[in-house]
Structures are given as structure tokens and as C-alpha cells.
Write an enzyme that holds these catalytic residues in place. Sequence first.
Site, PDB file in Angstrom:
ATOM      1  N   SER B 147       0.810  -1.292   0.087  1.00  0.00           N
ATOM      2  CA  SER B 147       0.151  -0.050  -0.179  1.00  0.00           C
ATOM      3  C   SER B 147       0.681   1.426   0.050  1.00  0.00           C
ATOM      4  CB  SER B 147      -1.188   0.215   1.043  1.00  0.00           C
ATOM      5  OG  SER B 147      -1.866   1.084   0.478  1.00  0.00           O
ATOM      6  N   ASP B 314      -8.894  -6.452  -4.340  1.00  0.00           N
ATOM      7  CA  ASP B 314      -7.855  -4.866  -4.265  1.00  0.00           C
ATOM      8  C   ASP B 314      -8.569  -4.460  -5.253  1.00  0.00           C
ATOM      9  OD1 ASP B 314      -7.431  -2.810  -3.410  1.00  0.00           O
ATOM     10  OD2 ASP B 314      -5.302  -3.180  -3.302  1.00  0.00           O
ATOM     11  N   HIS B 347      -7.675  -4.864  -0.407  1.00  0.00           N
ATOM     12  CA  HIS B 347      -6.518  -4.397  -0.072  1.00  0.00           C
ATOM     13  C   HIS B 347      -5.604  -5.168   1.013  1.00  0.00           C
ATOM     14  CE1 HIS B 347      -3.886  -1.391  -0.229  1.00  0.00           C
ATOM     15  NE2 HIS B 347      -4.052  -0.921   1.060  1.00  0.00           N
TER      16      HIS B 347
END
Lengths: 197, 377
Positions: B147, B314, B347
Site C-alpha cells: 500500500s 483489492d 486491500h
Amino acid sequence: MRPELELISDWIRPGARVLDLGCGDGALLAYLQKYRQITGYGLEIDTANTLKCIQAGVNVIHADLEAGLADFGDSSFDYVIMTQTLQAVRHTEALLDEMLRVGRQGIVTFPNFGFWRHRVQVALQGLMPVGKTLPYQWYDTPNVHLFTIRDFEELCRRKRIDILERTVLDHAHQAPLGPRLWPNLLGEIALYRLGRA
Amino acid sequence: MVSPQTAYFTEPLALDCGRSLAEYQLVYETYGTPNADRSNAVLICHALSGDHHVAGYHQDSDSTKPGWWDNCIGPGKPIDTNALFVVCCNNLGGCKGSTGPTAINPATRKPFGPDFPIVTVKDWVRSQARLADSLGIRQWAAVIGGSLGGMQAMQWAISYPERVRHALVIAAAPRLSAQNIAFNEVARQAILSDPDFHHGHYYEFGVVPRRGLMIARMLGHITYLSDEGMRAKFGREMREGTPNFHFNFDTEFQVESYLRHQGHAFVDRFDANTYLLITKTLDYFDPAADFDQDLSAAFHRAQAGFLVISFTSDWRFAPARSREIVQALIRANRDVSYTQVPSESGHDAFLMPIPLYHEILRGYLTRVAAEANAHAA
């Protein structure tokens, strides 16, 4: 090492930039990295294979060939290779065009459906051919387009693709006189180096 | 067992916003053993709510809870501390010990609060490079992050090409989309509009903007999960003891209860000013902006090999965003491998011990470690 890989390797200029479409476990690219010092990438749809490529130290991009090669610029590779893959894609023609857009040259290998043993199986037994290069039953094969050496060369002529070099291997994966004289009958695997003027 | 350490820096750090920090500290942890030339060092970069405690256990009261990526880092794990020397720091602007809004501003002798400068990913990387200097690490064997951490890994390869041998960019994006920024803005508004926020000076009032921070976290959490994952985990299940609708606004569905729990737990461990700051750090990240909007030009200067990983479900940083990174790397002739890992975890998948994902990390890092340790020998 499969003789097919060695023959392909003979066609590759040392230090070349190579894209391998449907690179599987990365064996060809690993071989070319070692013996031809190539750089480049393999494209592969199966994650079990992308893992093997990564373990082998081969650059691999998880991708579906049917979606085209939009990520790659014109003539951005010296060679674009497709080993035993062309018969398993749906958009054969489009992929050949993409191959020769992205690569200065293309290298293609495929099982020759016109090989005499295959002909015997179809003509005398009335069965779809099953053999060393076509190891699948009709209901579980990944192959969606089966074609012969003559079929392929006819397509190249129609699409104005230049055949720069051809090698045809027999059942023992050698290239003796027989397959050179009667490739479509005695050749089990065909290898082509292609270009487009 | 691991103990946090602190590095102090007295040389001012110039920031992208034009201001500078006269002095600052970074809290960090290390795992494993450095080799002779420290060429087996890897940097783990944390995401929005992460910190320096990435693996192992602390000796203090919190010792029941391992670091946030403990399933991946340790002896024999994919990021194998038998072979690699792992470093992770709390980023500048954080609230876990590194200098940030909760720290005392030496000029005013009060907490910085909203006066703490908004730092960028580039600023973070600059501060991490100084940490590397202080630890005697000339070049990272790998910089790894998921991320926002993946964005730092990319920035490292661009900002310090000669100091990164490999960059592992997981569930990241080359920059935020309008939708990503929009979610951040709603989170910020939740905090800014909380009456307990006091323009960011809530420390002086002895309160925290709990409601705002909680809503921000609940919203964020939805974007970390996937529709299919939430359906599988909660469906439309009602809480225990709630057989029928109450026809009011009690917590009735399991998913409501889960989100409220996540929100409450977060408020107790995170600072609202840091949350605001880091959402802006995310919004501002755009390495292509320095190169005429050409990401491949940015990567052209990188020397690292890249491993890029995305997860199917995601939607915060969808696989297509990772493909943008991969495409730019290919056009820049960089070494890159990419796999889209099947997962229902959205995610959050980058923190999950998904076998294919961990095998890919292990496979890649085994080579990284061998390369580093052959180098040192």
C-alpha cells in the site's frame, strides 16, 4: 534441455532483448539468460508458473495473451517468442500481428497436425490424434486451433509475413533429411523465425 | 522478543512543503543479524496505520500482540531473518515515537499538533536514508512495502537508485485516483468537524476527536475489505441476541458491530493529527509529476529489480493500478516481475498469509539474500 530450446537459442543474438509469450515455468528464458545473456520478460497466465519463474530468477509478467500486448511499444524487443502456444490461443491472427509489431522478429514453434502419425490416427482409426506433441484428449485439450505446416505457411503468405528460417523436427526431435524434404508429413514440431518488411 | 530503538538527528531536514525540521527522532526496530558489509539489510515501509513494530513481540504489557507483519517476517518466514537484516521505522509525522504532531515542538514547548508540517513520501524516504546512514547501511538489499509502503519502495528506487538493489511494491498505486482522494477527504472531514478537534489543538483541552477519528477509520476499513469478503464474513447476519429488527439505530447487523469495534480500537492507539497528515501524504504522492507526468521516465533512473504484486479483490488499489506501475517499468527497461494473487480479502490481503503470495515473496527474497550474502563473503 529440450532440443527445441537449443535450436531457438541458436537463432538468438547474444545480449538480445526477448519477450516470451506463454513462458510457462521460465525454462527457455533461464536458458537464454545463461547462454545468450538476454534480457526481457516472459508473459504467463498461470500463477503456479509465475511463481516458478520468480523462483528461477526470470522476469515474468502475469498476463493474458488474449488481451493483446498493449503494454509493449512497437519494435521494443529483438525477438518475441511463442513456443507451443499459438495453437492454444483464440485470437491467432491478432497475436501474430501483435508479435511482429512488438518484436523485430518473431519465433514460433507448434505441433504439426499434418505429421504422418496424426494423419494415420484420423484417417485409419477415425480418432483425433493423441501423441507426444498432442498429449491431450479432444475434450481436455488447451489447444483451440490445430493446423499444419502448410496451413501456417499459407497464413504467412496471406499476411505478408516473411519466413526467415524454418526447422522441422521429426518424432525423435532430430532434424534429419526426411523432415527437410517432406516437412508436412514427417515433421512433428515446426520452428519458424519470422519477420515483416 | 524485540525492543524499539531511537535514532536522533540534529541536522535539519528540508521538506517538500518548504519548511524544515531542525531536529527529529525516528523510532525503529531491527530483526536478524547484519552481515559484514551490511548488504543483507532490508527496509520495511509501513502503510497508513502501521508503525515500526513489524514483527516479534515486545517485552512490555503489550506482549500478547506481535508486530503487524509477523506472519511474514521472522526466522524461516518469507522475509527470513536468518538471512536478512530487517529494519522498520515509524515514519516522520507518525504517532508511535517518531517526531510527529504529538511530539513537543522545541520552539513552543507544546505539542506540534496541526503545526507539524505535512510530510511527503519523498520526505519520508529522505529521513529513512539518514537512518540508513546512521546504521551503516550503504545499500538496501531490498525495500519492501504494501500500500503506502509500496509507494515508499518505489520512491526509494527513484530517489536513491544506487542505494536499492530490489524494490518490492505490493498492493500499491503510482498515485491516488480521484476516488481514493475522495475517500480520504471524507475521512478528514469526519475528524475536522468533530467538536473535540479544536483546530487540531485538542491535546491542550484534554480531549481527542474520538467520533471523527472513529468514523474515518470505519470508512477506511470498508475500503480495505472487498464486497465478496464482507459477504462471506458477515453477510446480513444479525448480532447475537438480535433476532428481530429493532426499528431504531442500534447496532443490529454483525458488520456494524465489526466496524464500530474497529473504529473504537483505533481511536485508542492512533492520533487524529497523524491520520490527517498521512492522508495528505497519500494524496500528494505522484512520482511521475517530477518527470513531465511520465512514470517510465521516473523509473528510468532506477537501478533496482522490481517485484510487483496485486490482489484480485483489492478495489482501493486495484490490480489495474499495479499494471500501470509494471507497464512503466517495462517501458523503462527495468527488471520486473508481476503477479496478481487471487484473494477475497480486498486491500487487506497484503497483510494475510496467502500461500501463493508468501511463496512469491520467499522465492524472490531467497535470491535477494543469496545475492547479498555472496556479495559479503
